[in-house]
Write a protein that holds these residues in place. Structure first.
Motif, mmCIF file in Angstrom:
data_model
loop_
_atom_site.group_PDB
_atom_site.id
_atom_site.type_symbol
_atom_site.label_atom_id
_atom_site.label_comp_id
_atom_site.label_asym_id
_atom_site.label_seq_id
_atom_site.Cartn_x
_atom_site.Cartn_y
_atom_site.Cartn_z
ATOM 1 N N VAL A 11 -10.613 -49.562 -5.917
ATOM 2 C CA VAL A 11 -9.394 -48.749 -5.966
ATOM 3 C C VAL A 11 -8.235 -49.560 -6.538
ATOM 4 O O VAL A 11 -7.458 -49.059 -7.363
ATOM 5 C CB VAL A 11 -9.050 -48.172 -4.574
ATOM 6 N N ASP A 12 -8.111 -50.815 -6.148
ATOM 7 C CA ASP A 12 -7.039 -51.663 -6.672
ATOM 8 C C ASP A 12 -7.148 -51.836 -8.186
ATOM 9 O O ASP A 12 -6.157 -51.759 -8.908
ATOM 10 C CB ASP A 12 -7.037 -53.030 -5.988
ATOM 11 N N ILE A 13 -8.371 -52.058 -8.669
ATOM 12 C CA ILE A 13 -8.569 -52.204 -10.112
ATOM 13 C C ILE A 13 -8.242 -50.899 -10.827
ATOM 14 O O ILE A 13 -7.566 -50.896 -11.861
ATOM 15 C CB ILE A 13 -10.006 -52.675 -10.426
ATOM 16 N N CYS A 14 -8.707 -49.782 -10.287
ATOM 17 C CA CYS A 14 -8.413 -48.479 -10.896
ATOM 18 C C CYS A 14 -6.913 -48.221 -10.944
ATOM 19 O O CYS A 14 -6.388 -47.711 -11.944
ATOM 20 C CB CYS A 14 -9.124 -47.359 -10.132
ATOM 21 N N TYR A 15 -6.219 -48.586 -9.889
ATOM 22 C CA TYR A 15 -4.768 -48.408 -9.844
ATOM 23 C C TYR A 15 -4.092 -49.243 -10.937
ATOM 24 O O TYR A 15 -3.210 -48.751 -11.652
ATOM 25 C CB TYR A 15 -4.234 -48.786 -8.467
ATOM 26 N N ARG A 16 -4.520 -50.490 -11.081
ATOM 27 C CA ARG A 16 -3.938 -51.362 -12.122
ATOM 28 C C ARG A 16 -4.182 -50.797 -13.510
ATOM 29 O O ARG A 16 -3.294 -50.803 -14.365
ATOM 30 C CB ARG A 16 -4.524 -52.772 -12.021
ATOM 31 N N ILE A 17 -5.405 -50.309 -13.747
ATOM 32 C CA ILE A 17 -5.735 -49.722 -15.050
ATOM 33 C C ILE A 17 -4.835 -48.512 -15.312
ATOM 34 O O ILE A 17 -4.256 -48.374 -16.391
ATOM 35 C CB ILE A 17 -7.225 -49.325 -15.119
ATOM 36 N N HIS A 18 -4.714 -47.647 -14.311
ATOM 37 C CA HIS A 18 -3.920 -46.429 -14.484
ATOM 38 C C HIS A 18 -2.440 -46.733 -14.704
ATOM 39 O O HIS A 18 -1.795 -46.122 -15.560
ATOM 40 C CB HIS A 18 -4.085 -45.511 -13.274
ATOM 41 N N THR A 19 -1.901 -47.686 -13.954
ATOM 42 C CA THR A 19 -0.479 -47.989 -14.120
ATOM 43 C C THR A 19 -0.203 -48.655 -15.464
ATOM 44 O O THR A 19 0.881 -48.486 -16.029
ATOM 45 C CB THR A 19 0.061 -48.867 -12.986
ATOM 46 N N LYS A 20 -1.187 -49.392 -15.987
ATOM 47 C CA LYS A 20 -0.981 -50.047 -17.277
ATOM 48 C C LYS A 20 -1.183 -49.080 -18.445
ATOM 49 O O LYS A 20 -0.410 -49.086 -19.394
ATOM 50 C CB LYS A 20 -1.915 -51.239 -17.420
ATOM 51 N N LEU A 21 -2.214 -48.231 -18.372
ATOM 52 C CA LEU A 21 -2.532 -47.338 -19.490
ATOM 53 C C LEU A 21 -1.979 -45.934 -19.333
ATOM 54 O O LEU A 21 -1.785 -45.235 -20.321
ATOM 55 C CB LEU A 21 -4.056 -47.246 -19.673
ATOM 56 N N GLY A 22 -1.773 -45.521 -18.090
ATOM 57 C CA GLY A 22 -1.288 -44.171 -17.844
ATOM 58 C C GLY A 22 -2.396 -43.137 -18.004
ATOM 59 O O GLY A 22 -3.536 -43.466 -18.298
ATOM 60 N N PRO A 23 -2.046 -41.869 -17.832
ATOM 61 C CA PRO A 23 -3.027 -40.794 -17.958
ATOM 62 C C PRO A 23 -3.222 -40.394 -19.423
ATOM 63 O O PRO A 23 -2.460 -40.814 -20.294
ATOM 64 C CB PRO A 23 -2.382 -39.650 -17.180
ATOM 65 N N GLY A 24 -4.239 -39.595 -19.664
ATOM 66 C CA GLY A 24 -4.380 -38.978 -20.979
ATOM 67 C C GLY A 24 -5.457 -39.544 -21.876
ATOM 68 O O GLY A 24 -5.757 -38.952 -22.902
ATOM 69 N N LEU A 25 -6.033 -40.691 -21.515
ATOM 70 C CA LEU A 25 -7.110 -41.227 -22.339
ATOM 71 C C LEU A 25 -8.422 -40.566 -21.951
ATOM 72 O O LEU A 25 -8.538 -39.949 -20.892
ATOM 73 C CB LEU A 25 -7.218 -42.741 -22.157
ATOM 74 N N LEU A 26 -9.416 -40.707 -22.789
ATOM 75 C CA LEU A 26 -10.737 -40.196 -22.457
ATOM 76 C C LEU A 26 -11.315 -40.961 -21.272
ATOM 77 O O LEU A 26 -11.055 -42.161 -21.097
ATOM 78 C CB LEU A 26 -11.684 -40.327 -23.653
#
Length: 65
Positions: A11-26
């Motif tokens: 969950v921590d890794i997913c959160y970091r990915i999401h906060t860095k890249l944001g929504p909208g990618l495939l």
């Protein structure tokens, strides 16, 4: 590492990915990055592992991935 500790790491890794890249990618982009990050911390992971489904007498080799 128990299930709760592993879940927290993921969950921590997913959160970091999401906060860095944001929504909208495939989804495949997020999946590839998550796979990379989990491997980077030496976790054994597999991508898109097929899970068979049996319906009546029919055996579907890839019911889910």
């Amino acid at each position: 590492m128990n299930e709760n500790e592993l879940s927290k790491v993921i969950v921590d890794i997913c959160y970091r990915i999401h906060t860095k890249l944001g929504p909208g990618l495939l989804e495949s982009v997020y999946e590839a990055i998550l796979f990379y990050e989990l491997n980077a911390i030496n976790l054994k992971v597999e991508r898109q592992k097929p899970i068979p489904v049996i319906w009546n007498e029919i055996h579907l080799d890839i019911g889910f991935r």
